[in-house]
Write a protein that holds these residues in place. Structure first.
Motif, PDB file in Angstrom:
ATOM      1  N   LEU A 212      -3.498   3.410  -3.595  1.00 46.84           N
ATOM      2  CA  LEU A 212      -4.859   4.369  -4.178  1.00 46.84           C
ATOM      3  C   LEU A 212      -5.383   2.969  -3.784  1.00 46.84           C
ATOM      4  N   LEU A 213      -6.583   2.903  -2.753  1.00 49.49           N
ATOM      5  CA  LEU A 213      -7.620   1.720  -3.038  1.00 49.49           C
ATOM      6  C   LEU A 213      -8.634   1.664  -4.430  1.00 49.49           C
ATOM      7  N   GLY A 214      -9.016   1.117  -4.492  1.00 53.04           N
ATOM      8  CA  GLY A 214      -9.880   0.196  -5.629  1.00 53.04           C
ATOM      9  C   GLY A 214     -10.935   0.958  -5.362  1.00 53.04           C
ATOM     10  N   LEU A 215     -12.493   1.773  -6.010  1.00 47.26           N
ATOM     11  CA  LEU A 215     -13.388   1.808  -5.551  1.00 47.26           C
ATOM     12  C   LEU A 215     -14.345   0.511  -5.537  1.00 47.26           C
ATOM     13  N   PRO A 250      -4.848   0.934  -8.152  1.00 42.11           N
ATOM     14  CA  PRO A 250      -5.540   0.792  -6.988  1.00 42.11           C
ATOM     15  C   PRO A 250      -5.903  -0.402  -7.155  1.00 42.11           C
ATOM     16  N   PHE A 251      -5.391  -0.758  -5.714  1.00 39.09           N
ATOM     17  CA  PHE A 251      -5.443  -1.819  -5.040  1.00 39.09           C
ATOM     18  C   PHE A 251      -6.776  -2.782  -4.244  1.00 39.09           C
ATOM     19  N   PRO A 252      -6.914  -3.557  -4.467  1.00 43.33           N
ATOM     20  CA  PRO A 252      -8.133  -4.340  -3.874  1.00 43.33           C
ATOM     21  C   PRO A 252      -8.364  -4.211  -2.198  1.00 43.33           C
ATOM     22  N   PHE A 257      -5.189  -4.568   3.297  1.00 40.31           N
ATOM     23  CA  PHE A 257      -4.924  -4.315   4.689  1.00 40.31           C
ATOM     24  C   PHE A 257      -4.635  -5.673   5.407  1.00 40.31           C
ATOM     25  N   ALA A 258      -5.771  -6.651   4.688  1.00 39.74           N
ATOM     26  CA  ALA A 258      -5.313  -7.793   5.561  1.00 39.74           C
ATOM     27  C   ALA A 258      -3.535  -8.680   5.737  1.00 39.74           C
ATOM     28  N   ALA A 259      -3.411  -8.299   3.979  1.00 44.11           N
ATOM     29  CA  ALA A 259      -1.617  -9.012   3.510  1.00 44.11           C
ATOM     30  C   ALA A 259      -0.912  -7.371   4.512  1.00 44.11           C
TER      31      ALA A 259
END
Length: 369
Positions: A212-215, A250-252, A257-259
């Motif tokens: 899950l990504l963070g908002l 949650p991930f930044p 995506f960059a990593a």
């Protein structure tokens, strides 16, 4: 097992806005009946429109098979059901017209009727203009919402799929100012459940691993940049973990995506449309597919729009539409197999890994990992 399993699925394909690139990519994908061994295609739209594009692109050696209803489809040919009175319809590539919007809705309406009645096994939708398609029966921001209502669902999941990346979105076609109000425990829980169910039931992943990504920027920075991660997202993740699910975050979003961290997970749930679709289309534009999860029927779509700027120029690439057709065939077959196994309780269900799922098999970039 059911005889249906060995049969080619009948795949409906809607024309979309006929002044966009929909007709072009459909014709290129199906030219010469090249998918006849894989499925029986039925284009819902206009034989007149398609023949005008065939002539424009000099595809004269290949003919289309006009039919009135789905059960007349020839499994060796490319079939077309004309969905409106098209005797005076003339294409105007690149132009936005009310007539093209009416045609796109007529095609979609007829195809969805046949999908609901089981006359086709899956639906691939061509790109529409979300403005000129609007009418008394279509007051939706896109295909996904229309299909959800058509199948009696309060909500469906926009699930973007490619070989290395699957991205779902918590909130789809809504204004950015309303995104934060949609980050609720109830909505997030429902979307995660839809995604996990689809990964298992449509993609054959027994124990899916979901990120899950963070908002907020930097996933809220411990509340410094927003509280949604602390108040909603993290507690929901904890609840799913306590039930034995592999849900993380949650991930930044930027660093994730960059990593290339997404490669460590079976799917990613973004909090809003652009957060998920910008990286997805950057990484997988030519092969990405929009899959609607959470429906009893199978629906896919290419991940691009009408592209009026290149319509009629014979330069549009059919790759995304081809992948949408492949995925529609694979998921519809997989569902039939699973349904047949479930009906035979004495037959043990195979322990199917991701690589064994039909959508992971070889040929035509069939979403290989």
């Amino acid at each position: 097992m059911s005889d249906q399993i060995s049969d080619k699925p009948v795949i409906g394909i809607t024309l979309g806005d006929y002044n966009g690139i929909g007709p072009e990519v459909i014709l290129k994908a199906l030219e010469g009946n090249q998918l006849a061994k894989l499925c029986t295609p039925i284009i819902y739209g206009s034989l007149r429109v398609l023949n005008q594009y065939r002539n424009l692109f000099e595809m004269k050696e290949w003919t289309l098979h006009g039919i009135q209803k789905a059960d007349q489809a020839n499994p060796k040919l490319t079939n077309v059901i004309t969905c409106w009175h098209d005797h005076q319809t003339e294409i105007q590539p690149g132009k936005i017209t009310a007539e093209a919007g009416q045609g796109s809705f007529a095609s979609l309406k007829r195809a969805v009727e046949d999908l609901k009645e089981g006359k086709i096994q899956a639906l691939v939708t061509g790109p529409i203009n979300k403005d000129n398609i609007q009418n008394e029966d279509f007051k939706f921001p896109g295909h996904t919402e229309f299909l959800a209502q058509s199948f009696g669902k309060e909500d469906a999941l926009m699930f973007m799929v490619s070989g290395e990346l699957r991205v779902g979105v918590l909130s789809g076609h809504i204004p950015l100012e309303k995104v934060s109000t949609n980050v609720t425990t109830e909505r997030l829980t429902a979307k995660i459940e839809q995604m996990l169910q689809s990964l298992k039931g449509d993609f054959g992943i027994k124990k899916p691993k979901l990120a899950l990504l963070g908002l907020n920027p930097h996933a809220g920075e411990n509340g410094l940049l927003g509280n949604e991660e602390i108040d909603v997202i993290t507690p929901v993740i904890k609840n799913f973990k306590e039930k034995g699910n592999l849900v993380f975050g949650p991930f930044p979003a930027d660093g994730f995506f960059a990593a290339a961290t997404y490669k460590q997970y079976d799917a990613v749930l973004a909090m809003y449309h652009d957060q998920g679709l910008i990286p997805f289309k950057t990484l997988a534009f030519n092969e990405g597919v929009n899959f609607t999860a959470g429906l009893s029927a199978v629906r896919t779509s290419p991940d691009h729009g009408t592209a009026y700027n290149i319509a009629g120029k014979n330069i549009a690439e059919p790759g995304s539409l081809l992948q949408a057709i492949y995925l529609a065939c694979d998921v519809s077959r997989f569902r039939v197999v699973n349904e047949d196994i479930d009906k035979h309780a004495l037959i043990s269900k195979p322990q199917q890994s991701e690589s064994q799922h039909p959508a992971k098999s070889g040929g035509k970039q069939r979403f290989n990992n």
